[in-house]
Scaffold this active site. Structure first.
Site, PDB file in Angstrom:
ATOM      1  N   SER A   1      -9.915  -2.712 -24.018  1.00 55.65           N
ATOM      2  CA  SER A   1      -8.584  -2.101 -24.008  1.00 55.65           C
ATOM      3  C   SER A   1      -7.485  -3.149 -24.139  1.00 55.65           C
ATOM      4  O   SER A   1      -7.410  -3.855 -25.126  1.00 55.65           O
ATOM      5  CB  SER A   1      -8.426  -1.254 -22.744  1.00 55.65           C
ATOM      6  OG  SER A   1      -7.301  -0.437 -22.793  1.00 55.65           O
TER       7      SER A   1
ATOM      8  N   ASP B   1      -2.150  -0.307 -27.615  1.00 53.29           N
ATOM      9  CA  ASP B   1      -2.932  -1.371 -26.995  1.00 53.29           C
ATOM     10  C   ASP B   1      -4.171  -1.627 -27.851  1.00 53.29           C
ATOM     11  O   ASP B   1      -4.298  -1.098 -28.957  1.00 53.29           O
ATOM     12  CB  ASP B   1      -3.283  -1.029 -25.541  1.00 53.29           C
ATOM     13  CG  ASP B   1      -4.250   0.141 -25.424  1.00 53.29           C
ATOM     14  OD1 ASP B   1      -4.361   0.919 -26.393  1.00 53.29           O
ATOM     15  OD2 ASP B   1      -4.894   0.284 -24.368  1.00 53.29           O
TER      16      ASP B   1
ATOM     17  N   ASP C   1      -7.328  -0.775 -27.991  1.00 58.32           N
ATOM     18  CA  ASP C   1      -8.184   0.297 -28.508  1.00 58.32           C
ATOM     19  C   ASP C   1      -7.405   1.571 -28.799  1.00 58.32           C
ATOM     20  O   ASP C   1      -7.992   2.613 -29.084  1.00 58.32           O
ATOM     21  CB  ASP C   1      -9.341   0.581 -27.553  1.00 58.32           C
ATOM     22  CG  ASP C   1      -8.886   1.119 -26.207  1.00 58.32           C
ATOM     23  OD1 ASP C   1      -7.728   0.876 -25.813  1.00 58.32           O
ATOM     24  OD2 ASP C   1      -9.700   1.778 -25.527  1.00 58.32           O
TER      25      ASP C   1
ATOM     26  N   ASP D   1      -5.720   3.724 -27.073  1.00 56.68           N
ATOM     27  CA  ASP D   1      -5.656   4.924 -26.238  1.00 56.68           C
ATOM     28  C   ASP D   1      -4.344   4.971 -25.454  1.00 56.68           C
ATOM     29  O   ASP D   1      -4.065   5.940 -24.751  1.00 56.68           O
ATOM     30  CB  ASP D   1      -6.871   5.047 -25.309  1.00 56.68           C
ATOM     31  CG  ASP D   1      -6.997   3.924 -24.293  1.00 56.68           C
ATOM     32  OD1 ASP D   1      -6.211   2.954 -24.349  1.00 56.68           O
ATOM     33  OD2 ASP D   1      -7.899   4.017 -23.437  1.00 56.68           O
TER      34      ASP D   1
END
EC number: 5.4.2.10
Length: 450
Positions: free
Chosen positions: A102, A242, A244, A246
């Site tokens: 992340s 960010d 990834d 999400d």
């Protein structure tokens, strides 16, 4: 949380905390576990990854484990966490795996597990994986000959997800100047293509990943670059993701940051105006700003507060059928469209509100006044004992009484460190500092500080 898996997967420094052996064993277990549900023993598992150098290494290890247990591995390649969730829940996959840490630096990585419903994997399955990692389940048989699994390049799944994103836009973006910060991560393969297809004039930064620059002074955790871009190019709006994708934070046309709390307020009001806010409620966490609740009160929107973590936000939403929830950090869940936080959907929904209301983002966010906040961590010998101490509780209560309806104090334990977090929101930063220090001084005076 288990020994290896936390609320957001198995995460840590690559080949230090999380190793290729761990990844191989996770693959071995999942291939065997889900293969039992198929007559031919072949589970079907989809995998995505972010742009970290180690993501490729972990992908190979997972695929080796999966196929060695007889599963077929479908590779989306570099993609977002929510895309893996979407593909897993809309096709006949047994589960999904996302390789990402992340918003963490490049040298960390993680394995996020997603069930066939597109949700975070249930804890009972995670518990069995942990037993296998610790050698408590015995040996899993290897597949041989034609029973060895296949590896499939499956960029078609990622492309189908892109089509789904485009289908969510009910207005053309033609003529709108949009800044995108891809954080040198997963969003670089998707975000620009989606916004371009919808007609926006896009200005993209941090879309040149090299394996080590993901989240490096960019993206939603370092939004200054996007602020500069919006101001310099006189853009209408900006969106920062960010690693990834999400999460998403926004920048308004003035170059000011629009946080997850702003997004919850803007979309909550939009839904309420259309009589579509289920239960008249928005789901937040305990870390949402005090100003958000005052703004909700002013417009008659109710709210539920959960523990920190999008896992808990989603659980509350799914149990009650709520449509919108999220975190200050930009994890926003639109339950009608996704089962996870989805940064690109968040950006699309903010565009929708702007176009529907014919207002700028700054105008939509204006009624929400964010209170100054000070958060300090103190390392302690026993975080539960420190928090439950009678004198500490008395100090917290005294601050709460002093703040009254003009602020709040929150004291909570860290879930991963021997740390107590003391947070105060009040009318000024000086006032916040004063009250935080009062409580920390009591913790120190009782001998809990390390």
């Amino acid at each position: 949380m288990g020994k290896y898996f936390g609320t957001d997967g198995f995460r840590g420094e690559a080949n230090v905390t999380l190793t290729v052996d761990h990844a191989f064993k996770v693959g071995r277990f999942l291939g065997w576990y889900y293969g039992k549900n198929h007559e031919d023993g072949k589970a079907k598992i989809v995998i995505g990854k972010d742009t970290r150098r180690s993501s490729y290494m972990f992908e190979y290890s997972l695929v080796a484990g999966l196929t060695a247990s007889g599963a077929n591995a479908y590779l989306l390649h570099v993609t977002t966490t929510p895309s893996v969730s979407y593909v897993a829940r809309t096709e006949d996959f047994d589960c999904g795996i996302m390789i990402s840490a992340s918003h963490n630096p490049f040298y960390d990585n993680g394995i996020k597990l997603i069930n066939a419903a597109g949700e975070k994997m249930k804890e009972d399955v995670i518990a069995e994986i942990e037993k296998y990692l610790d050698g408590e389940l015995g040996e899993i048989p290897y597949a041989t000959r034609e029973n060895i699994g296949c590896t499939v390049d499956y960029t078609a799944g990622r492309n189908r997800y892109m089509g789904y994103l485009m289908s969510l836009a009910i207005y053309s973006f033609k003529g709108i100047r949009v800044g995108l910060d891809a954080s040198n991560g997963s969003a670089w393969t998707l975000a620009k293509a989606v916004f371009d297809a919808l007609g926006a004039k896009t200005y993209v930064i941090n879309a040149a990943p090299d394996g080590t620059n993901i989240n490096a002074n960019c993206g939603s955790t370092h939004i200054e670059g996007l602020q500069d871009l919006v101001r310099r190019e006189h853009l209408d709006v900006g969106f920062a993701f960010d690693g990834d994708a999400d999460r998403c934070l926004c920048v308004d046309e003035k170059g000011e940051v629009i946080t997850g709390d702003h997004i919850l307020y803007i979309y909550g009001c939009y839904m309420k105006d259309r009589d579509k806010l289920v239960g008249n409620k928005v789901v937040t966490t305990v870390m949402s700003n005090f100003g958000l609740y005052k703004a909700f009160d002013a417009v008659g929107i109710e709210y539920e507060k959960t523990k920190v973590g999008d896992k808990y936000v989603y659980e509350c939403m799914s149990e009650n059928g709520y449509r919108i929830g999220g975190e200050q950090s930009g994890h926003i869940i639109f339950s009608k469209y996704a089962t996870t936080g989805d940064g690109i959907i968040t950006a699309l929904k903010m565009m929708e509100v702007m176009l529907a209301k014919k207002k700028t983002l700054s105008e939509l966010a204006a009624p929400l006044v964010i209170y100054p906040q000070v958060l300090k961590n103190i390392r302690v010998t026993d975080k539960t004992q420190a928090q439950d101490d009678a004198d500490v509780k008395a100090a917290v209560e005294a601050v709460a009484n002093a703040l009254g309806t003009d602020g709040r104090i929150l004291v909570r334990e860290s879930g991963t460190e021997p740390v107590v977090r003391v947070m105060v929101e009040a009318g000024s930063t000086e006032e916040c500092e004063k009250y935080v220090d009062q409580v920390i001084d009591v913790i120190k005076s009782k001998g809990y500080a390390v």
